[in-house]
Design a protein around this motif. Sequence first.
Motif, PDB file in Angstrom:
ATOM      1  N   LYS A 104       0.601  -1.492  -0.277  1.00 37.52           N
ATOM      2  CA  LYS A 104       0.204   0.347  -0.142  1.00 37.52           C
ATOM      3  C   LYS A 104       0.905   1.255  -0.255  1.00 37.52           C
ATOM      4  O   LYS A 104       0.384   2.231  -0.240  1.00 37.52           O
ATOM      5  CB  LYS A 104      -0.956  -0.243   1.138  1.00 37.52           C
ATOM      6  CG  LYS A 104      -2.087  -1.309   1.170  1.00 37.52           C
ATOM      7  CD  LYS A 104      -2.854  -0.643   1.916  1.00 37.52           C
ATOM      8  CE  LYS A 104      -4.431  -1.941   2.140  1.00 37.52           C
ATOM      9  NZ  LYS A 104      -4.664  -1.889   3.090  1.00 37.52           N
ATOM     10  N   GLU A 133      -6.669  -0.175  -6.344  1.00 34.20           N
ATOM     11  CA  GLU A 133      -7.603  -0.814  -6.441  1.00 34.20           C
ATOM     12  C   GLU A 133      -7.814  -1.593  -6.349  1.00 34.20           C
ATOM     13  O   GLU A 133      -8.351  -3.033  -6.568  1.00 34.20           O
ATOM     14  CB  GLU A 133      -9.014  -0.362  -7.431  1.00 34.20           C
ATOM     15  CG  GLU A 133     -10.253  -0.579  -7.291  1.00 34.20           C
ATOM     16  CD  GLU A 133     -11.487   0.345  -8.253  1.00 34.20           C
ATOM     17  OE1 GLU A 133     -12.672  -0.155  -8.077  1.00 34.20           O
ATOM     18  OE2 GLU A 133     -10.503   0.999  -8.862  1.00 34.20           O
ATOM     19  N   GLN A 156      -5.987  -3.885  -3.843  1.00 32.33           N
ATOM     20  CA  GLN A 156      -6.804  -4.277  -2.691  1.00 32.33           C
ATOM     21  C   GLN A 156      -7.426  -5.000  -3.359  1.00 32.33           C
ATOM     22  O   GLN A 156      -7.661  -5.732  -2.712  1.00 32.33           O
ATOM     23  CB  GLN A 156      -7.361  -2.725  -2.255  1.00 32.33           C
ATOM     24  CG  GLN A 156      -8.420  -2.748  -1.579  1.00 32.33           C
ATOM     25  CD  GLN A 156      -7.334  -2.706  -0.338  1.00 32.33           C
ATOM     26  OE1 GLN A 156      -6.951  -2.176   0.282  1.00 32.33           O
ATOM     27  NE2 GLN A 156      -7.622  -4.099   1.193  1.00 32.33           N
ATOM     28  N   LEU A 157      -8.551  -5.636  -4.042  1.00 31.97           N
ATOM     29  CA  LEU A 157      -9.024  -6.278  -4.761  1.00 31.97           C
ATOM     30  C   LEU A 157      -8.772  -7.738  -4.811  1.00 31.97           C
ATOM     31  O   LEU A 157      -8.905  -9.040  -4.727  1.00 31.97           O
ATOM     32  CB  LEU A 157     -10.145  -5.720  -6.038  1.00 31.97           C
ATOM     33  CG  LEU A 157     -11.320  -7.530  -6.701  1.00 31.97           C
ATOM     34  CD1 LEU A 157     -11.827  -7.599  -5.502  1.00 31.97           C
ATOM     35  CD2 LEU A 157     -11.453  -6.869  -7.999  1.00 31.97           C
ATOM     36  N   THR A 187      -5.773  -8.742  -3.258  1.00 38.64           N
ATOM     37  CA  THR A 187      -5.767  -8.968  -2.044  1.00 38.64           C
ATOM     38  C   THR A 187      -6.573  -9.528  -0.885  1.00 38.64           C
ATOM     39  O   THR A 187      -6.509 -10.226  -0.247  1.00 38.64           O
ATOM     40  CB  THR A 187      -4.806  -8.111  -0.767  1.00 38.64           C
ATOM     41  OG1 THR A 187      -5.151  -6.870  -0.977  1.00 38.64           O
ATOM     42  CG2 THR A 187      -3.573  -8.341  -1.734  1.00 38.64           C
ATOM     43  N   ASP A 188      -8.242  -8.821  -1.412  1.00 36.09           N
ATOM     44  CA  ASP A 188      -9.417  -9.303  -0.286  1.00 36.09           C
ATOM     45  C   ASP A 188      -9.261 -10.441  -1.082  1.00 36.09           C
ATOM     46  O   ASP A 188      -9.753 -11.418  -0.313  1.00 36.09           O
ATOM     47  CB  ASP A 188     -10.117  -8.046  -0.775  1.00 36.09           C
ATOM     48  CG  ASP A 188     -10.133  -6.351  -0.053  1.00 36.09           C
ATOM     49  OD1 ASP A 188      -8.955  -6.682   0.804  1.00 36.09           O
ATOM     50  OD2 ASP A 188      -9.898  -5.785  -0.401  1.00 36.09           O
ATOM     51  N   LEU A 189      -9.222 -11.093  -2.561  1.00 34.06           N
ATOM     52  CA  LEU A 189      -9.475 -11.874  -2.810  1.00 34.06           C
ATOM     53  C   LEU A 189      -8.613 -13.016  -2.194  1.00 34.06           C
ATOM     54  O   LEU A 189      -9.589 -14.373  -1.606  1.00 34.06           O
ATOM     55  CB  LEU A 189      -9.999 -12.147  -4.443  1.00 34.06           C
ATOM     56  CG  LEU A 189     -11.504 -11.448  -4.603  1.00 34.06           C
ATOM     57  CD1 LEU A 189     -11.189 -11.864  -6.286  1.00 34.06           C
ATOM     58  CD2 LEU A 189     -12.407 -11.735  -4.841  1.00 34.06           C
ATOM     59  N   SER A 190      -8.174 -12.817  -2.326  1.00 30.13           N
ATOM     60  CA  SER A 190      -6.912 -14.179  -2.105  1.00 30.13           C
ATOM     61  C   SER A 190      -6.464 -14.424  -0.078  1.00 30.13           C
ATOM     62  O   SER A 190      -7.151 -15.575   0.063  1.00 30.13           O
ATOM     63  CB  SER A 190      -5.613 -13.245  -1.714  1.00 30.13           C
ATOM     64  OG  SER A 190      -4.903 -13.239  -3.399  1.00 30.13           O
ATOM     65  N   ASN A 191      -7.144 -13.555   0.889  1.00 31.48           N
ATOM     66  CA  ASN A 191      -7.282 -13.835   1.705  1.00 31.48           C
ATOM     67  C   ASN A 191      -8.949 -14.137   2.051  1.00 31.48           C
ATOM     68  O   ASN A 191      -8.493 -15.386   2.995  1.00 31.48           O
ATOM     69  CB  ASN A 191      -7.207 -12.097   3.048  1.00 31.48           C
ATOM     70  CG  ASN A 191      -6.100 -11.036   2.859  1.00 31.48           C
ATOM     71  OD1 ASN A 191      -4.712 -12.119   2.663  1.00 31.48           O
ATOM     72  ND2 ASN A 191      -6.080 -10.403   2.948  1.00 31.48           N
ATOM     73  N   GLN A 192      -9.688 -14.048   1.447  1.00 29.51           N
ATOM     74  CA  GLN A 192     -11.196 -14.372   1.196  1.00 29.51           C
ATOM     75  C   GLN A 192     -11.333 -16.159   0.731  1.00 29.51           C
ATOM     76  O   GLN A 192     -11.489 -16.815   1.781  1.00 29.51           O
ATOM     77  CB  GLN A 192     -12.168 -13.283  -0.037  1.00 29.51           C
ATOM     78  CG  GLN A 192     -13.053 -14.590   0.469  1.00 29.51           C
ATOM     79  CD  GLN A 192     -14.561 -14.193  -0.742  1.00 29.51           C
ATOM     80  OE1 GLN A 192     -14.485 -12.875  -1.428  1.00 29.51           O
ATOM     81  NE2 GLN A 192     -15.723 -14.653  -0.959  1.00 29.51           N
TER      82      GLN A 192
END
Length: 280
Positions: A212, A222, A225-226, A228-233
């Motif tokens: 970041k 953006e 961020q998406l 890493t969010d999907l990866s963590n999900q």
Amino acid sequence: MNSKTLIFLALAATFLSFTTSFGQKNSQSGEFNPKNDLLLVQFDCKTDVDDLHTVAALATLLTDSNFSTLNYHAIAGTYGIQEGLYVPPNDLFQLAFGNNWTDAHDKSEAAVEKVKLIVQATLNRQGDIWIAEAGQSDFTALLIKAIQKDLPQINTTQRIHVVQHSDWNENSTSPERLQFVKENAHYQKIPDGNAVGNGTSGFRDPDFTNWKEEIKDPDLFEIWQLSTDLSNQYNGKEGRYNNEAVAAGGLDFSDLSEVCWILGLQDIRDTEYFFNLYGN
């Protein structure tokens, strides 16, 4: 002259060497011609989430002025015979690539027909095809067979170049299709992009947690961020592979090593070096 100045000059010199050599002879991968050739980046997205980070890293590379006009196409769902659940990437692909991607998940035949037309357009104007396999070779085999059927005059062993970096990907490909690709394309196996210092770029770093701070472009931010969010999900969930670098809060875009190899950028040593060059 202080140490920060020396580091800056070193990076500037390296970047200049990349920009002047892009499209020239690369003794390891052959010659990618940015004026005529097509880069296909094929992602299996099953079951490792590293493909998601690779999508973001590829989008970052493409924003550089030297690659903004690169003729490329991304494909999702080019998996082989491995078990496990798919990692749904469609929102990320759309954000990163707009309409310049194809969804092959559960519809490989339709995807082959779509990509075949893109490939044929390049071949007909005397360009070559370069495939970075962020996954297995099953889709590649189907694509080559389709090209051979429609364009039998094309010597695919000379005009279609396939770059693979992973033993696991090879072992997760249908054996007969892997053999077909090796016999009917210019197939190159390069050192694994998960490691640093083996001759290719190494982009798996569990300790690189500060992306970041490196990404200044809001559109790229953006995308990351998406990613890493999907990866963590999805990382390690419902039997999917647990990527330890991602679980530690780091990054894994190891599959980008193949793209760097094709473009003659394999001197980008690691994740930190990549962000120093392209993050800003």
